[in-house]
Design an enzyme around this catalytic site. Sequence first.
Site, PDB file in Angstrom:
ATOM      1  N   ARG A  67       0.921  -1.015   0.051  1.00  0.00           N
ATOM      2  CA  ARG A  67      -0.124  -0.048   0.091  1.00  0.00           C
ATOM      3  C   ARG A  67       0.899   1.150  -0.034  1.00  0.00           C
ATOM      4  O   ARG A  67       0.390   2.235   0.690  1.00  0.00           O
ATOM      5  CB  ARG A  67      -1.068   0.147   0.976  1.00  0.00           C
ATOM      6  CG  ARG A  67      -1.956  -0.899   1.200  1.00  0.00           C
ATOM      7  CD  ARG A  67      -2.997  -1.219  -0.370  1.00  0.00           C
ATOM      8  NE  ARG A  67      -3.585  -2.589  -0.196  1.00  0.00           N
ATOM      9  CZ  ARG A  67      -3.263  -3.428  -0.703  1.00  0.00           C
ATOM     10  NH1 ARG A  67      -2.149  -3.425  -1.489  1.00  0.00           N
ATOM     11  NH2 ARG A  67      -4.100  -4.605  -0.897  1.00  0.00           N
ATOM     12  N   SER A  87     -10.971  -1.551   3.023  1.00  0.00           N
ATOM     13  CA  SER A  87     -10.338  -1.873   4.312  1.00  0.00           C
ATOM     14  C   SER A  87      -9.785  -0.693   5.036  1.00  0.00           C
ATOM     15  O   SER A  87      -9.163   0.131   4.674  1.00  0.00           O
ATOM     16  CB  SER A  87      -9.250  -2.962   4.089  1.00  0.00           C
ATOM     17  OG  SER A  87      -9.433  -3.949   3.484  1.00  0.00           O
ATOM     18  N   GLU A 144      -5.445   2.443   6.651  1.00  0.00           N
ATOM     19  CA  GLU A 144      -5.160   2.353   5.322  1.00  0.00           C
ATOM     20  C   GLU A 144      -5.690   3.480   4.678  1.00  0.00           C
ATOM     21  O   GLU A 144      -5.257   4.205   3.730  1.00  0.00           O
ATOM     22  CB  GLU A 144      -5.540   1.114   4.627  1.00  0.00           C
ATOM     23  CG  GLU A 144      -5.253   1.063   3.097  1.00  0.00           C
ATOM     24  CD  GLU A 144      -5.584  -0.384   2.516  1.00  0.00           C
ATOM     25  OE1 GLU A 144      -5.384  -1.346   3.205  1.00  0.00           O
ATOM     26  OE2 GLU A 144      -6.013  -0.386   1.573  1.00  0.00           O
TER      27      GLU A 144
END
Length: 305
Positions: free
Chosen positions: A177, A227, A297
């Site tokens: 990420r 998420s 995130e």
Amino acid sequence: MVKNNLVTKLTDILSVKAVLTDEMMKNHTSFQIGGPADLLLLPHSIDEIVALYRYLKTAAIPITWIGNGSNLLVSDDGIRGAVIKIAENFSDIKIDGEYLTAAAGALLRQVSEFAAENCLTGFEFACGIPGTIGGATFMNAGAYDGEMSQVIEAVTVLNKAGQLLHLTKDDLTFRYRGSSVQDQGHIVLQVKLKLKKGKKTAIAAAIADLTARREAKQPLELPSAGSTFKRPSGYYAGKLIQDSGLRGVRFGDAAVSEKHCGFVVNLGKATCRDVMTLIDFIQKTVFDHFAVNMQTEVRKIGQGF
Ligand SMILES: Cc1cc2nc3c(=O)[nH]c(=O)nc-3n(C[C@H](O)[C@H](O)[C@H](O)COP(=O)(O)OP(=O)(O)OC[C@H]3O[C@@H](n4cnc5c(N)ncnc54)[C@H](O)[C@@H]3O)c2cc1C
């Protein structure tokens, strides 16, 4: 500068319809949360993006860049300055042999379907990720063992000095990420992928399978930003949240999804404040149970962050 003068200047660069004032960010985020942006700008081309950037920088107006808003939590007080949204207005996709080149605003779903129609395999993993290819490159988005780093051949970016750079995969680094594009504050304008020739029926079957798996597991019927937390090393965020007894816990209209505890969902009128209260509570509770620090995130932007 008085806002009216500024809007007049900006409509010299963009079409009138591409300059919005006091636009609610909840209309531009998958969470359906976020107060007003002073200015929301919707460029159509690289030339417009470069001209906008240079003008706003000279005028000392803060800039926030967004794609499809699918990984964002925007403050209830909104965003001061200009938000530049690189999305549907700038989304052409082209194919040349095994290479696919997309403007940064193309949606991953569209790119994945376009690749499939042209018998190119390797991008099926991205079919259900609701972001743009620019945002996905910045985030190194991924799913089902695939991620952007595996298919990117080259990117065109705008650097902080307002120059266009063409970077090949050897110039770029990626991690879970994250990417060097993110670290250097580059704006992604165009992405070239290297895919492989495949069988149309097999590609379509893989897309159908991944879509079914996603629909079975994720709360796609409710607004969210995907998420909420990164996967902590050695754990699954959703399982830690579930095992901490937090399934369905809510503050205001922000709730831990009943279907997948890794998702915070908006049950209707959730505010950014509701979501932040819930995130803090989840982080504290999971830490108390498992001594694991959960990092978000979701990217938090706007006034107060
Ligand atoms: C239901 C759901 C499921 C999801 N599933 C997944 C998944 O499986 N895997 C996954 O990785 N993510 C997933 N996500 C999260 C999200 O879709 C990805 O992070 C996506 O890559 C974000 O792209 P975006 O265009 O929406 O970016 P935004 O959310 O608009 O922005 C995210 C960040 O990227 C930056 N950015 C956006 N465009 C550019 C650009 N052109 N150049 C430079 N920076 C830019 C923004 O400044 C911001 O910091 C999911 C989200 C939802 C709502």
